[in-house]
Each structure stands twice: as C-alpha cells, then as structure tokens.
Design a protein around this motif. Structure first.
Motif, PDB file in Angstrom:
ATOM      1  N   CYS A  12       0.846  -1.193   0.000  1.00 34.21           N
ATOM      2  CA  CYS A  12       0.000   0.000   0.000  1.00 34.21           C
ATOM      3  C   CYS A  12       0.884   1.248   0.000  1.00 34.21           C
ATOM      4  CB  CYS A  12      -0.907  -0.003   1.230  1.00 34.21           C
ATOM      5  SG  CYS A  12      -1.934   1.470   1.388  1.00 34.21           S
ATOM      6  N   ILE A  13       0.543   2.257  -0.815  1.00 34.38           N
ATOM      7  CA  ILE A  13       1.355   3.472  -0.877  1.00 34.38           C
ATOM      8  C   ILE A  13       1.153   4.358   0.350  1.00 34.38           C
ATOM      9  CG2 ILE A  13       1.357   3.506  -3.406  1.00 34.38           C
ATOM     10  CD1 ILE A  13      -0.750   5.781  -3.209  1.00 34.38           C
ATOM     11  N   ASN A  14       0.082   4.133   1.112  1.00 32.90           N
ATOM     12  CA  ASN A  14      -0.194   4.968   2.280  1.00 32.90           C
ATOM     13  C   ASN A  14       0.322   4.367   3.584  1.00 32.90           C
ATOM     14  OD1 ASN A  14      -1.525   7.135   0.923  1.00 32.90           O
ATOM     15  ND2 ASN A  14      -3.339   5.845   0.669  1.00 32.90           N
ATOM     16  N   CYS A  15      -0.103   3.149   3.913  1.00 34.91           N
ATOM     17  CA  CYS A  15       0.334   2.542   5.182  1.00 34.91           C
ATOM     18  C   CYS A  15       1.559   1.658   5.006  1.00 34.91           C
ATOM     19  CB  CYS A  15      -0.809   1.750   5.805  1.00 34.91           C
ATOM     20  SG  CYS A  15      -1.256   0.239   4.912  1.00 34.91           S
ATOM     21  N   GLU A  16       1.937   1.390   3.754  1.00 38.97           N
ATOM     22  CA  GLU A  16       3.116   0.601   3.390  1.00 38.97           C
ATOM     23  C   GLU A  16       3.051  -0.865   3.821  1.00 38.97           C
ATOM     24  OE1 GLU A  16       6.607   2.720   4.731  1.00 38.97           O
ATOM     25  OE2 GLU A  16       6.519   4.049   2.995  1.00 38.97           O
ATOM     26  N   LYS A  17       1.860  -1.341   4.109  1.00 35.24           N
ATOM     27  CA  LYS A  17       1.716  -2.749   4.464  1.00 35.24           C
ATOM     28  C   LYS A  17       1.818  -3.626   3.224  1.00 35.24           C
ATOM     29  CE  LYS A  17      -1.401  -6.154   6.568  1.00 35.24           C
ATOM     30  NZ  LYS A  17      -0.357  -6.735   7.446  1.00 35.24           N
ATOM     31  N   ILE A  18       2.692  -4.626   3.275  1.00 34.26           N
ATOM     32  CA  ILE A  18       2.796  -5.610   2.200  1.00 34.26           C
ATOM     33  C   ILE A  18       1.760  -6.702   2.461  1.00 34.26           C
ATOM     34  CG2 ILE A  18       4.260  -7.371   1.156  1.00 34.26           C
ATOM     35  CD1 ILE A  18       6.634  -5.582   1.566  1.00 34.26           C
ATOM     36  N   GLN A  19       0.995  -7.023   1.444  1.00 36.43           N
ATOM     37  CA  GLN A  19      -0.148  -7.926   1.613  1.00 36.43           C
ATOM     38  C   GLN A  19      -0.427  -8.677   0.320  1.00 36.43           C
ATOM     39  OE1 GLN A  19      -3.779  -5.079   1.688  1.00 36.43           O
ATOM     40  NE2 GLN A  19      -1.936  -3.820   2.021  1.00 36.43           N
ATOM     41  N   HIS A  20      -1.335  -9.617   0.419  1.00 33.22           N
ATOM     42  CA  HIS A  20      -1.759 -10.378  -0.750  1.00 33.22           C
ATOM     43  C   HIS A  20      -2.377  -9.426  -1.777  1.00 33.22           C
ATOM     44  CE1 HIS A  20      -3.253 -13.785  -3.051  1.00 33.22           C
ATOM     45  NE2 HIS A  20      -4.453 -13.224  -3.082  1.00 33.22           N
ATOM     46  N   ALA A  21      -2.113  -9.642  -3.056  1.00 38.03           N
ATOM     47  CA  ALA A  21      -2.649  -8.791  -4.105  1.00 38.03           C
ATOM     48  C   ALA A  21      -4.171  -8.801  -4.075  1.00 38.03           C
ATOM     49  CB  ALA A  21      -2.144  -9.249  -5.479  1.00 38.03           C
ATOM     50  N   GLN A  22      -4.742  -7.621  -3.936  1.00 35.63           N
ATOM     51  CA  GLN A  22      -6.187  -7.465  -3.869  1.00 35.63           C
ATOM     52  C   GLN A  22      -6.536  -6.021  -4.229  1.00 35.63           C
ATOM     53  OE1 GLN A  22      -7.340  -8.077   0.322  1.00 35.63           O
ATOM     54  NE2 GLN A  22      -5.196  -7.710   0.814  1.00 35.63           N
ATOM     55  N   GLN A  23      -7.809  -5.700  -4.326  1.00 35.33           N
ATOM     56  CA  GLN A  23      -8.217  -4.381  -4.824  1.00 35.33           C
ATOM     57  C   GLN A  23      -8.156  -3.289  -3.760  1.00 35.33           C
ATOM     58  OE1 GLN A  23     -12.046  -4.349  -6.791  1.00 35.33           O
ATOM     59  NE2 GLN A  23     -11.553  -2.485  -7.926  1.00 35.33           N
ATOM     60  N   THR A  24      -8.315  -3.641  -2.496  1.00 33.83           N
ATOM     61  CA  THR A  24      -8.363  -2.655  -1.414  1.00 33.83           C
ATOM     62  C   THR A  24      -7.404  -3.058  -0.300  1.00 33.83           C
ATOM     63  OG1 THR A  24     -10.697  -2.214  -1.906  1.00 33.83           O
ATOM     64  CG2 THR A  24      -9.868  -1.443   0.202  1.00 33.83           C
ATOM     65  N   CYS A  25      -6.724  -2.072   0.278  1.00 33.93           N
ATOM     66  CA  CYS A  25      -5.782  -2.359   1.360  1.00 33.93           C
ATOM     67  C   CYS A  25      -6.505  -2.922   2.576  1.00 33.93           C
ATOM     68  CB  CYS A  25      -5.030  -1.074   1.740  1.00 33.93           C
ATOM     69  SG  CYS A  25      -3.866  -1.302   3.121  1.00 33.93           S
ATOM     70  N   GLU A  26      -6.002  -4.017   3.093  1.00 35.54           N
ATOM     71  CA  GLU A  26      -6.623  -4.653   4.248  1.00 35.54           C
ATOM     72  C   GLU A  26      -6.342  -3.911   5.545  1.00 35.54           C
ATOM     73  OE1 GLU A  26      -3.200  -7.963   5.283  1.00 35.54           O
ATOM     74  OE2 GLU A  26      -4.685  -8.457   3.752  1.00 35.54           O
ATOM     75  N   GLU A  27      -5.378  -2.979   5.499  1.00 36.26           N
ATOM     76  CA  GLU A  27      -4.995  -2.249   6.713  1.00 36.26           C
ATOM     77  C   GLU A  27      -5.682  -0.882   6.795  1.00 36.26           C
ATOM     78  OE1 GLU A  27      -2.817  -1.754  10.314  1.00 36.26           O
ATOM     79  OE2 GLU A  27      -3.043  -3.524   9.039  1.00 36.26           O
ATOM     80  N   CYS A  28      -5.645  -0.092   5.712  1.00 32.50           N
ATOM     81  CA  CYS A  28      -6.176   1.280   5.767  1.00 32.50           C
ATOM     82  C   CYS A  28      -7.282   1.541   4.757  1.00 32.50           C
ATOM     83  CB  CYS A  28      -5.048   2.293   5.576  1.00 32.50           C
ATOM     84  SG  CYS A  28      -4.321   2.268   3.906  1.00 32.50           S
ATOM     85  N   SER A  29      -7.695   0.519   4.030  1.00 34.92           N
ATOM     86  CA  SER A  29      -8.809   0.594   3.071  1.00 34.92           C
ATOM     87  C   SER A  29      -8.518   1.465   1.847  1.00 34.92           C
ATOM     88  CB  SER A  29     -10.097   1.093   3.757  1.00 34.92           C
ATOM     89  OG  SER A  29     -10.480   0.207   4.794  1.00 34.92           O
TER      90      SER A  29
END
Length: 264
Positions: free
Chosen positions: A62-79
């Motif tokens: 994610c460019i905002n919270c920088e959490k690395i996560q499974h590829a998906q449409q919306t960040c699981e951390e900050c939406s």
C-alpha cells in the motif's frame, strides 16, 4: 523490505505518491523475480535487466500505510483503493477505462477504450477487434503474435492499440500514423494500407493531361498489381501504370520488360 526498496531507488516513489506515468494505482507490485517494489511491470522492466511476469505477482504494498499484503483491490490495513479496476489474473490496477480481461487473449484489453460489448475476439487472428470489423476484416492466423513490422516491437501485449490494415496485417496505431506521412503501402505485402480510390481517379486526370514524349507513346509494359495481385500489359507512363483489373496504380513493372507496339 519496503525501506530497502526505497533506499536503492528501485521503486522511485515516495510514500503516498499515487501511480506512475503508465497507470493510476494505490499500490506497488512486489516483483517475484527480484523482490523489489515497483509501481508497475513497465517501470520494473525499464530499470532491471529482466522482465516482471505479471501473472506471478502475489503481493503488493500500500502506498499509504506501506503494508505488504496479498494482491487485492483494497488495502486490508487502511482501506486504500488500489485501483478502480483490478484484474486478479493480470494483476492490473488502474482507473476504470472500461477494461476487460479477455480469456482468449490471456490479458486485459485496457487500451481498447469502450465496453467489452463493443469488441469481439477473432479466433483466427487471435485478437480482440472492434465489432464493426466482424466479418469485414481479412483474417491472418495468429497475426497478433507477430511484431509490428515498423518498430519491431510486440503488438499482442502492447499498450498501444493495433490498427488492422485491409490486407489483414497489424501495425501499432502510432506506427501506422507515422507511416502515412511517407507512404501508403503495407510494409509487409505492399498492399494499399487505406482506400486510395479518390487518389487513383486524380491520377487518372494527371496521366490524361501529361502526354508522354513521342518515343514512349507506343511503349507497353507488363505490370504486377500489389492490390489484386493481377498481371496486366499496359501503356507505359512516368506518373504511374494502372492495373486493368482493379484500376489501382499500386503497381510494379514485372520483370522490367517493355514492348514497343510498333514491333508487335
């Protein structure tokens, strides 16, 4: 990992900066080949000595919270919305441009702006084409898998839309437009790349108004037409020689033979 990627300049992107020159997206792709973070596969390929396989991407940051996560449409951390459009096969994130994933092409057809209903997949050409070409284009098997004959770059996966010539060959639209500045023939088969009927009729008038010198007035030549592939024997003229079959001036002298009518 995120700090390392930013320190070595692999991503070239500051926190919160959205997208790149190629795509509008809210995440970075974690390249499975080198574990570096890039906004897109094109940015990766422009900076590395190898190519990123879009289908093998498993994680994004994610460019905002920088959490690395499974590829998906919306960040699981900050939406954060990574992309209005997201394909979980190609891992394409971007603005909604009426893109669609074509199963037969194997990729997303984002460059053909317009809804999926406006296009069909030609199984022989192996390419998505506009509906107005259905039944009206000349098929060449797997033509989309050939490189553009002008720039010699890939057509099938290119971000530049393909232009279908009357002969069935493909060029990048931009290459086609540049080609027309200098010529009108397909670089592969020499067939006219657009409807030249109006120009041929103008040439008729020019030929009629430009008599040849007396020593050439009874001279005939054998010609081969690049448009209909027919052969004709016609009167020689310096401005052009018209095919007797299709009336095109897109012709070439066959074998370089000239025959004087006075000698027949």
């Amino acid at each position: 990992m995120a700090a390392t990627a930013r320190e070595d300049g692999a991503s070239g992107q500051e926190r919160g900066q959205r997208g790149c020159e190629h795509y509008d997206r809210g995440c970075l792709l974690k390249a499975p080949c080198c574990d570096k973070l890039y906004t897109c596969r094109l940015c990766h390929d422009n900076n590395e000595d190898h190519q990123l396989d879009r289908f093998k991407v498993k994680e994004v940051q994610c460019i905002n919270c920088e959490k690395i996560q499974h590829a998906q449409q919306t960040c699981e951390e900050c939406s954060t919305l990574f992309g209005e459009y997201y394909c979980d096969i190609c891992h394409l994130f971007d603005k909604d441009k009426k893109q669609y994933h074509c199963e037969n092409c194997g990729i997303c057809r984002y460059c053909m702006i317009g809804p999926k209903e406006d296009f069909f997949h030609c199984l022989k050409c192996n390419l998505c084409l506009a509906m107005n070409l259905q039944g009206r284009h000349k098929c060449i098997e797997n033509v989309s898998r050939q490189n553009c004959p002008i720039c010699l770059e890939d057509i099938h996966t290119s971000r530049v839309v393909a232009h279908v010539l009357p002969c069935g060959h493909l060029l990048h639209r931009t290459c086609y437009e540049e080609m027309l500045k200098e010529g009108y023939r397909c670089p592969l088969c020499m067939h006219s790349a657009l409807d030249m009927t109006r120009y041929w009729r103008q040439l008729d008038d020019e030929v009629a108004q430009t008599p040849m010198p007396s020593e050439y007035q009874n001279m005939t030549v054998d010609i081969l037409c690049n448009d209909c592939n027919g052969r004709s024997t016609v009167q020689f003229h310096i401005l052009g020689m018209k095919c007797k079959i299709c009336e095109s001036y897109n012709t070439a002298q066959a074998g370089g033979r000239r025959i004087s009518l006075d000698q027949q």
